[in-house]
Design a protein around this motif. Structure first.
Motif, PDB file in Angstrom:
ATOM      1  N   ASP A 173       5.004   9.322  -8.514  1.00 36.38           N
ATOM      2  CA  ASP A 173       5.963   9.330  -9.625  1.00 36.38           C
ATOM      3  C   ASP A 173       5.238   9.378 -10.965  1.00 36.38           C
ATOM      4  O   ASP A 173       5.616  10.149 -11.864  1.00 36.38           O
ATOM      5  CB  ASP A 173       6.858   8.085  -9.566  1.00 36.38           C
ATOM      6  CG  ASP A 173       7.997   8.218  -8.570  1.00 36.38           C
ATOM      7  OD1 ASP A 173       8.678   9.248  -8.579  1.00 36.38           O
ATOM      8  OD2 ASP A 173       8.207   7.282  -7.784  1.00 36.38           O
ATOM      9  N   LEU A 174       4.214   8.560 -11.117  1.00 33.25           N
ATOM     10  CA  LEU A 174       3.492   8.507 -12.387  1.00 33.25           C
ATOM     11  C   LEU A 174       2.734   9.808 -12.654  1.00 33.25           C
ATOM     12  O   LEU A 174       2.664  10.274 -13.800  1.00 33.25           O
ATOM     13  CB  LEU A 174       2.532   7.316 -12.388  1.00 33.25           C
ATOM     14  CG  LEU A 174       3.218   5.943 -12.418  1.00 33.25           C
ATOM     15  CD1 LEU A 174       2.226   4.847 -12.071  1.00 33.25           C
ATOM     16  CD2 LEU A 174       3.846   5.687 -13.792  1.00 33.25           C
ATOM     17  N   GLU A 175       2.188  10.400 -11.591  1.00 31.21           N
ATOM     18  CA  GLU A 175       1.505  11.681 -11.755  1.00 31.21           C
ATOM     19  C   GLU A 175       2.491  12.740 -12.220  1.00 31.21           C
ATOM     20  O   GLU A 175       2.174  13.578 -13.078  1.00 31.21           O
ATOM     21  CB  GLU A 175       0.849  12.083 -10.431  1.00 31.21           C
ATOM     22  CG  GLU A 175      -0.047  13.305 -10.512  1.00 31.21           C
ATOM     23  CD  GLU A 175       0.694  14.602 -10.305  1.00 31.21           C
ATOM     24  OE1 GLU A 175       0.222  15.654 -10.784  1.00 31.21           O
ATOM     25  OE2 GLU A 175       1.777  14.586  -9.669  1.00 31.21           O
ATOM     26  N   ARG A 176       3.694  12.695 -11.689  1.00 32.15           N
ATOM     27  CA  ARG A 176       4.722  13.663 -12.091  1.00 32.15           C
ATOM     28  C   ARG A 176       5.143  13.433 -13.540  1.00 32.15           C
ATOM     29  O   ARG A 176       5.433  14.397 -14.266  1.00 32.15           O
ATOM     30  CB  ARG A 176       5.921  13.550 -11.148  1.00 32.15           C
ATOM     31  CG  ARG A 176       6.993  14.596 -11.390  1.00 32.15           C
ATOM     32  CD  ARG A 176       6.445  15.995 -11.268  1.00 32.15           C
ATOM     33  NE  ARG A 176       7.472  17.000 -11.605  1.00 32.15           N
ATOM     34  CZ  ARG A 176       7.200  18.200 -12.082  1.00 32.15           C
ATOM     35  NH1 ARG A 176       5.947  18.564 -12.296  1.00 32.15           N
ATOM     36  NH2 ARG A 176       8.176  19.043 -12.356  1.00 32.15           N
ATOM     37  N   VAL A 208       0.835  -1.206   0.000  1.00 33.53           N
ATOM     38  CA  VAL A 208       0.000   0.000   0.000  1.00 33.53           C
ATOM     39  C   VAL A 208       0.868   1.253   0.000  1.00 33.53           C
ATOM     40  O   VAL A 208       0.646   2.186  -0.786  1.00 33.53           O
ATOM     41  CB  VAL A 208      -0.949   0.001   1.219  1.00 33.53           C
ATOM     42  CG1 VAL A 208      -1.743   1.305   1.273  1.00 33.53           C
ATOM     43  CG2 VAL A 208      -1.898  -1.184   1.159  1.00 33.53           C
ATOM     44  N   VAL A 209       1.861   1.284   0.863  1.00 33.58           N
ATOM     45  CA  VAL A 209       2.720   2.469   0.958  1.00 33.58           C
ATOM     46  C   VAL A 209       3.506   2.668  -0.340  1.00 33.58           C
ATOM     47  O   VAL A 209       3.648   3.792  -0.841  1.00 33.58           O
ATOM     48  CB  VAL A 209       3.674   2.355   2.159  1.00 33.58           C
ATOM     49  CG1 VAL A 209       4.686   3.501   2.158  1.00 33.58           C
ATOM     50  CG2 VAL A 209       2.884   2.354   3.462  1.00 33.58           C
ATOM     51  N   THR A 210       3.997   1.581  -0.912  1.00 34.94           N
ATOM     52  CA  THR A 210       4.758   1.676  -2.162  1.00 34.94           C
ATOM     53  C   THR A 210       3.856   2.127  -3.306  1.00 34.94           C
ATOM     54  O   THR A 210       4.276   2.913  -4.167  1.00 34.94           O
ATOM     55  CB  THR A 210       5.405   0.326  -2.506  1.00 34.94           C
ATOM     56  OG1 THR A 210       6.245  -0.076  -1.422  1.00 34.94           O
ATOM     57  CG2 THR A 210       6.254   0.427  -3.763  1.00 34.94           C
ATOM     58  N   ALA A 211       2.618   1.668  -3.337  1.00 35.96           N
ATOM     59  CA  ALA A 211       1.672   2.099  -4.370  1.00 35.96           C
ATOM     60  C   ALA A 211       1.444   3.609  -4.293  1.00 35.96           C
ATOM     61  O   ALA A 211       1.375   4.293  -5.323  1.00 35.96           O
ATOM     62  CB  ALA A 211       0.350   1.355  -4.220  1.00 35.96           C
ATOM     63  N   LEU A 212       1.324   4.116  -3.083  1.00 35.83           N
ATOM     64  CA  LEU A 212       1.164   5.567  -2.915  1.00 35.83           C
ATOM     65  C   LEU A 212       2.323   6.326  -3.539  1.00 35.83           C
ATOM     66  O   LEU A 212       2.126   7.321  -4.252  1.00 35.83           O
ATOM     67  CB  LEU A 212       1.080   5.902  -1.418  1.00 35.83           C
ATOM     68  CG  LEU A 212      -0.287   5.943  -0.758  1.00 35.83           C
ATOM     69  CD1 LEU A 212      -0.122   6.089   0.753  1.00 35.83           C
ATOM     70  CD2 LEU A 212      -1.127   7.086  -1.319  1.00 35.83           C
ATOM     71  N   ALA A 248      12.227  10.090 -17.372  1.00 33.71           N
ATOM     72  CA  ALA A 248      12.881   8.787 -17.259  1.00 33.71           C
ATOM     73  C   ALA A 248      13.256   8.484 -15.817  1.00 33.71           C
ATOM     74  O   ALA A 248      13.130   7.340 -15.350  1.00 33.71           O
ATOM     75  CB  ALA A 248      14.121   8.748 -18.145  1.00 33.71           C
ATOM     76  N   ASP A 249      13.710   9.491 -15.076  1.00 32.38           N
ATOM     77  CA  ASP A 249      14.094   9.275 -13.678  1.00 32.38           C
ATOM     78  C   ASP A 249      12.911   8.795 -12.844  1.00 32.38           C
ATOM     79  O   ASP A 249      13.059   7.925 -11.973  1.00 32.38           O
ATOM     80  CB  ASP A 249      14.646  10.571 -13.071  1.00 32.38           C
ATOM     81  CG  ASP A 249      16.069  10.872 -13.525  1.00 32.38           C
ATOM     82  OD1 ASP A 249      16.697   9.985 -14.134  1.00 32.38           O
ATOM     83  OD2 ASP A 249      16.547  11.994 -13.276  1.00 32.38           O
ATOM     84  N   HIS A 250      11.739   9.368 -13.071  1.00 30.56           N
ATOM     85  CA  HIS A 250      10.564   8.947 -12.317  1.00 30.56           C
ATOM     86  C   HIS A 250      10.175   7.504 -12.657  1.00 30.56           C
ATOM     87  O   HIS A 250       9.727   6.750 -11.779  1.00 30.56           O
ATOM     88  CB  HIS A 250       9.384   9.891 -12.580  1.00 30.56           C
ATOM     89  CG  HIS A 250       9.471  11.176 -11.825  1.00 30.56           C
ATOM     90  ND1 HIS A 250       9.290  11.259 -10.469  1.00 30.56           N
ATOM     91  CD2 HIS A 250       9.734  12.446 -12.236  1.00 30.56           C
ATOM     92  CE1 HIS A 250       9.423  12.521 -10.072  1.00 30.56           C
ATOM     93  NE2 HIS A 250       9.697  13.263 -11.127  1.00 30.56           N
TER      94      HIS A 250
END
Length: 238
Positions: free
Chosen positions: A89-92, A80-84, A194-196
């Motif tokens: 990252d994906l939003e960025r 759960v925490v990792t998904a958050l 790419a970094d994200h």
């Protein structure tokens, strides 16, 4: 009750994959809008970023609800925490694709990219698309061989980013300040995109290995072990 919990965890994975797919579409179309000086296409990328933001907000709400109702521990809590964090990252990444599109819109009808840099920028767009496509697959499968490939793709993006600076620092001394600023920002947008993606890959590797040790060493060790690196079956939770 446990089946419902696993279904909720599966929904987190589906949410993340959808975000990655939207980010792939965004960066592909933003690159095309940039190179073709296509303002209408740029506008569609900018508008579509709202959907990625909505999915990120939905993901956050789902995670908070799971934490409140299920009070997960150990591996489930880590999921759960990792998904958050992956959602952020994906939003960025969606935001960075939008920035590329905004730059195309800002300079329309002129093209941001000079003729001699078109191949480099096209290549950056292609690498970004490839990286985020692998990111979506990695989230769905947890196949750590993809995480290793993402690191290699990121190295290529870094090389292309350096090529942009080399172009600005050599050749004609009279390069316009506006061009220098545009290309500097553009190179940074793709490089951070790419970094994200690599950040997401490292978080998936953490889910599989339970360690934040050196990422490449972890993924190589995991992919060498069939017991650790396994492809997730359809419907398996994140």
């Amino acid at each position: 009750m446990r089946e419902q919990f696993q279904e909720e965890l599966s929904l987190l994975g589906e949410n993340l994959v959808a975000m990655a797919q939207l980010a792939e579409s965004a960066v592909t179309r933003a690159t095309r809008a940039l190179l073709d000086a296509d303002r209408e296409l740029a506008e569609t990328v900018i508008a579509a970023d709202e959907r990625i933001d909505e999915l990120q907000q939905q993901l956050e709400q789902r995670c908070l609800q799971i934490l409140a109702r299920q009070q997960p521990v150990a591996t489930d809590l880590r999921v759960v925490v990792t998904a958050l964090r992956m959602g952020l990252d994906l939003e960025r990444m969606g935001d960075l694709a939008r920035h590329v599109a905004k730059l195309a819109r800002l300079r329309h009808p002129a093209s941001v990219v000079p003729e001699e840099m078109r191949d480099t920028v096209l290549r950056m767009g292609e690498v970004a698309q490839r990286i985020v496509a692998k990111t979506a697959e990695l989230i769905a499968t947890r196949d750590l061989a993809l995480a290793e490939q993402l690191e290699i793709d990121d190295d290529e993006m870094d090389r292309l980013h350096r090529d942009v600076f080399a172009y600005l620092l050599t050749g004609e001394e009279s390069r316009a300040a506006e061009l220098a600023v545009d290309l500097t920002l553009l190179g940074r947008y793709y490089e951070r995109f790419a970094d994200h993606a690599v950040s997401v890959a490292r978080r998936v590797a953490f889910l599989v290995t339970g360690s934040y040790e050196d990422h490449r060493a972890a993924t190589r060790a995991a992919t060498a072990s069939t017991a650790t690196a396994r492809v997730v079956e359809p419907g398996r939770p994140l």
